[in-house]
Design a protein around this motif. Structure first.
Motif, short mmCIF file in Angstrom:
data_model
loop_
_atom_site.label_atom_id
_atom_site.label_comp_id
_atom_site.label_asym_id
_atom_site.label_seq_id
_atom_site.Cartn_x
_atom_site.Cartn_y
_atom_site.Cartn_z
N ILE A 167 18.39 30.58 1.99
CA ILE A 167 17.45 29.90 2.87
C ILE A 167 18.14 29.69 4.21
CG2 ILE A 167 16.02 27.84 3.20
CD1 ILE A 167 16.24 27.44 0.11
N PHE A 168 17.43 30.03 5.30
CA PHE A 168 18.04 29.88 6.62
C PHE A 168 17.07 29.24 7.59
CE2 PHE A 168 19.45 30.90 10.85
CZ PHE A 168 20.83 30.68 10.76
N GLY A 169 17.60 28.29 8.36
CA GLY A 169 16.83 27.66 9.43
C GLY A 169 17.79 27.04 10.41
N ALA A 170 17.41 26.98 11.65
CA ALA A 170 18.26 26.40 12.68
C ALA A 170 17.71 25.04 13.09
CB ALA A 170 18.33 27.32 13.90
N ASP A 196 24.33 27.87 9.90
CA ASP A 196 25.24 28.61 10.77
C ASP A 196 24.91 30.09 10.66
OD1 ASP A 196 28.08 28.63 12.26
OD2 ASP A 196 28.03 30.28 10.79
N VAL A 197 24.73 30.75 11.80
CA VAL A 197 24.27 32.13 11.76
C VAL A 197 25.28 33.05 11.10
CG1 VAL A 197 25.14 32.66 14.09
CG2 VAL A 197 23.21 33.97 13.14
N ARG A 223 16.04 33.37 17.18
CA ARG A 223 16.75 34.64 17.05
C ARG A 223 17.64 34.68 15.81
NH1 ARG A 223 20.76 37.27 21.67
NH2 ARG A 223 21.50 39.03 20.41
N GLU A 224 18.36 33.59 15.55
CA GLU A 224 19.28 33.58 14.41
C GLU A 224 18.53 33.75 13.09
OE1 GLU A 224 21.09 31.09 17.72
OE2 GLU A 224 19.10 31.39 16.82
N THR A 225 17.39 33.09 12.98
CA THR A 225 16.60 33.18 11.76
C THR A 225 16.03 34.59 11.59
OG1 THR A 225 16.02 30.84 12.03
CG2 THR A 225 14.73 32.12 10.45
N ILE A 226 15.59 35.18 12.67
CA ILE A 226 15.07 36.55 12.63
C ILE A 226 16.16 37.52 12.19
CG2 ILE A 226 14.14 38.43 14.04
CD1 ILE A 226 12.82 36.24 15.78
N GLU A 227 17.35 37.38 12.76
CA GLU A 227 18.47 38.28 12.41
C GLU A 227 18.84 38.15 10.94
OE1 GLU A 227 21.62 37.31 15.06
OE2 GLU A 227 20.77 38.41 16.76
N THR A 228 18.87 36.91 10.44
CA THR A 228 19.25 36.69 9.05
C THR A 228 18.22 37.30 8.10
OG1 THR A 228 20.35 34.63 9.67
CG2 THR A 228 19.86 34.95 7.35
N PRO A 249 7.59 37.29 15.72
CA PRO A 249 8.59 38.27 15.25
C PRO A 249 9.06 37.99 13.83
CG PRO A 249 9.06 37.64 17.51
CD PRO A 249 7.95 36.74 17.05
N LEU A 250 9.24 36.71 13.47
CA LEU A 250 9.69 36.39 12.12
C LEU A 250 8.64 36.78 11.09
CD1 LEU A 250 11.99 34.97 10.52
CD2 LEU A 250 10.59 32.90 10.59
N ALA A 251 7.38 36.48 11.37
CA ALA A 251 6.30 36.83 10.44
C ALA A 251 6.14 38.33 10.32
CB ALA A 251 4.99 36.18 10.90
N GLU A 252 6.32 39.04 11.42
CA GLU A 252 6.12 40.49 11.42
C GLU A 252 7.10 41.21 10.49
OE1 GLU A 252 3.77 42.24 12.62
OE2 GLU A 252 2.76 40.90 14.02
N LEU A 253 8.32 40.69 10.36
CA LEU A 253 9.31 41.41 9.55
C LEU A 253 9.37 40.92 8.11
CD1 LEU A 253 12.16 39.62 9.02
CD2 LEU A 253 12.41 40.00 11.45
N ALA A 254 8.66 39.83 7.78
CA ALA A 254 8.72 39.27 6.44
C ALA A 254 7.76 39.97 5.49
CB ALA A 254 8.41 37.78 6.49
N ASP A 255 8.13 40.00 4.21
CA ASP A 255 7.25 40.54 3.17
C ASP A 255 6.14 39.55 2.83
OD1 ASP A 255 8.84 42.91 2.74
OD2 ASP A 255 10.29 41.63 1.68
N VAL A 256 6.48 38.26 2.88
CA VAL A 256 5.53 37.20 2.54
C VAL A 256 5.54 36.19 3.68
CG1 VAL A 256 4.92 35.40 0.89
CG2 VAL A 256 6.01 37.50 0.08
#
Length: 319
Positions: A167-170, A196-197, A223-228, A249-256
């Motif tokens: 689980i990742f969040g900033a 921490d990224v 950005r950090e969350t997207i990269e992770t 961008p985060l939603a676009e790359l996620a499966d769910v």
């Protein structure tokens, strides 16, 4: 006189506004304003102005004719029609009914009290409490309307069968992630939360197919969350995004994708006001996981409760 804009003469079905009509915004009266709020950032030009006007005064929009709404938003009836179809409605009459039904329910429940009013430095705490409660209640209602329970089901099944969950969040999202990590650990799910990224990326790099990565960002722009999440996806893990924007961008790359709404107030912008809806969605996800791992979860919860019982008893015995 109705104002004219560049796209006023465009065909209703034209796709020149940048809005993805394939996205399931829904057509029910439930959650109309939440869907407009979530979709507004992806609209451009005249359609964006219509969305902003509807959100600024939903009750007035529900009472206005199509010509009146066009005049007030500085657009044209053709643009209003395009906006309705972008929101998933057959025409303006259906949109008006949906907004009217929603604002009527909100008024009856007291959710509209002081929403949109600025909290002043000298306001008594009683009034501040009423505004916060009204805003949070509306945000919860909007989140329930936006949330796709089929997506929650997909995420729950994936987590229940995962050997490892990252689980990742900033910043504030990290606090929400830590709460989810704690809940999953209590029922025997191996989960780690990172803010921490470098640690997040290292953890994501060790994931495998069948594992799960959950990224939390209200804006979906961190950005950090997207990269992770991207790193986790590249390793074959199932990726889940908790965000307030379905085309971020985060939603676009996620499966769910799990969507939440927010209702900002003075001193509590969207990023802060989104915390409670985020916690509600993650609590739902946690319970769904526990349901699907009932025997294991029940045994783990009993053992973890017993492990801390001694400390509770010792504390109670202190003078």
């Amino acid at each position: 006189m109705v104002g004219h804009e560049v796209d006023a003469a465009a065909p209703v079905a034209a796709d020149t506004d940048g809005f993805d009509r394939r996205s399931p915004l829904g057509v029910a009266s439930e959650g109309v304003l939440a869907r407009v709020r979530a979709g507004a950032p992806d609209l451009t030009g005249a359609l964006r102005r219509v969305a902003e006007h509807v959100l600024s005064d939903p009750e007035a929009a529900a009472r206005a004719t199509i010509v009146e709404l066009a005049e007030r938003s500085g657009t044209s009836p053709a643009t209003i029609t395009r906006f309705c179809r972008a929101m998933g409605f057959d025409g303006y009459a259906d949109l008006r009914l949906g907004i009217a039904a929603e604002t009527g329910r909100a008024r009856s429940a007291g959710w509209t009290v002081d929403i949109g009013r600025e909290i002043q430095p000298g306001d008594p705490l009683e009034r501040v409490l009423e505004q916060i409660m009204a805003a949070d209640t509306r945000a919860m209602h909007d989140t329930a309307a936006l949330l796709d329970l089929a997506e929650v089901e997909r995420a729950a099944v994936a987590i229940a069968g995962a050997a490892r969950v990252t689980i990742f969040g900033a910043s504030g999202s990290a606090l929400v992630g830590e709460e989810m990590q704690f809940s999953l650990h209590r029922i025997g799910v191996a989960a780690w939360a990172w803010n921490d990224v470098h640690e997040g990326l290292a953890s994501a790099a060790l994931l495998r197919p069948g594992d799960v990565a959950l990224g939390i960002s209200h804006s979906g722009q961190t950005r950090e969350t997207i990269e992770t999440l991207a790193e986790a996806g590249s390793r074959g893990a199932t990726t889940v995004a908790l965000t307030g924007f379905p085309r971020s961008p985060l939603a676009e790359l996620a499966d769910v994708v799990l969507l939440t709404a927010s209702q900002s107030t003075t001193y509590r912008p969207d990023a802060l006001s989104a915390r409670h809806p985020q916690l509600v969605v993650l609590d739902l996800l946690y319970v769904a996981v526990a349901q699907r791992t009932h025997d294991r979860a029940h045994a783990a919860f009993r053992r973890t409760a017993q492990a801390v019982d001694g400390h509770k008893a010792a504390r109670a015995a202190l003078p």
